[in-house]
Design a protein around this motif. Structure first.
Motif, PDB file in Angstrom:
ATOM      1  N   ASP A  42       0.838  -1.203   0.000  1.00 31.80           N
ATOM      2  CA  ASP A  42       0.000   0.000   0.000  1.00 31.80           C
ATOM      3  C   ASP A  42       0.876   1.259   0.000  1.00 31.80           C
ATOM      4  O   ASP A  42       0.580   2.230  -0.689  1.00 31.80           O
ATOM      5  N   ARG A  53       2.152   1.818  -3.471  1.00 33.30           N
ATOM      6  CA  ARG A  53       1.049   2.307  -4.314  1.00 33.30           C
ATOM      7  C   ARG A  53       0.825   3.798  -4.064  1.00 33.30           C
ATOM      8  O   ARG A  53       0.679   4.588  -4.994  1.00 33.30           O
ATOM      9  N   ASP A  99       3.649   5.875  -5.598  1.00 29.74           N
ATOM     10  CA  ASP A  99       3.510   5.980  -7.051  1.00 29.74           C
ATOM     11  C   ASP A  99       2.504   7.046  -7.464  1.00 29.74           C
ATOM     12  O   ASP A  99       2.603   7.602  -8.548  1.00 29.74           O
TER      13      ASP A  99
END
Length: 162
Positions: free
Chosen positions: A47, A50, A53
């Protein structure tokens, strides 16, 4: 385009910790210290990656809990330090464990320091205040200073000090 000077100097932090109580206490401590700090929270290493990003501006520091489901802190730290986009972000490992082998692993994998979660809210605030006010001025010096002042929750990830 108009820029708000405060936004340009804003401190961004990423916390990856699956313990909701610890996350809540961490965020509350940060809010008490400086309401302008932006803290993104992840429930595991996957997570956290993510979230990274998707950020327009990278955090100055990432706090990674060791024991999380899906992707633990060690795997996330390894990924961060091997990715050219993220390798220069300061990473602080956090855990309830104070085992010497965890401190050594944090050092070998490139963490700035290892932070044992304190039971005291005031101790948490003290560490976070020191870290957030010195993000751009050398976190290793902050860690050494905390240790020299008798603070027993933070360990420098410099091989010579383990």
């Amino acid at each position: 385009m108009i820029f708000n000077i405060e936004e340009m100097n804003q401190k961004i932090i990423l916390l990856a910790d699956d313990d909701m109580d610890d996350t809540e206490m961490f965020c509350e401590a940060l809010a008490d210290i400086d309401e302008s700090i932006i803290c993104h929270c992840a429930v595991n290493g996957s997570d956290a990656l993510r979230i990274l990003d998707g950020l327009k501006e990278l955090p100055s520091v990432i706090f990674l809990d060791l024991n999380m489901p899906i992707m633990n802190g060690w795997d996330c730290l390894t990924h961060l330090k091997s990715d050219s986009r993220y390798k220069d972000i300061h990473v602080i490992m956090i855990s309830t464990s104070s085992h010497k082998n965890d401190l050594e692993t944090a050092s070998k994998l490139g963490a700035v320091c290892y932070f044992v979660k304190p039971n005291s809210f005031s101790d948490l605030k003290k560490v976070l205040r020191s870290i957030t006010s010195n993000i751009d001025n050398g976190l290793k010096d902050v860690v050494v200073s905390l240790q020299e002042n008798g603070f027993k929750h933070v360990f420098n990830c410099d091989d010579s000090n383990l």
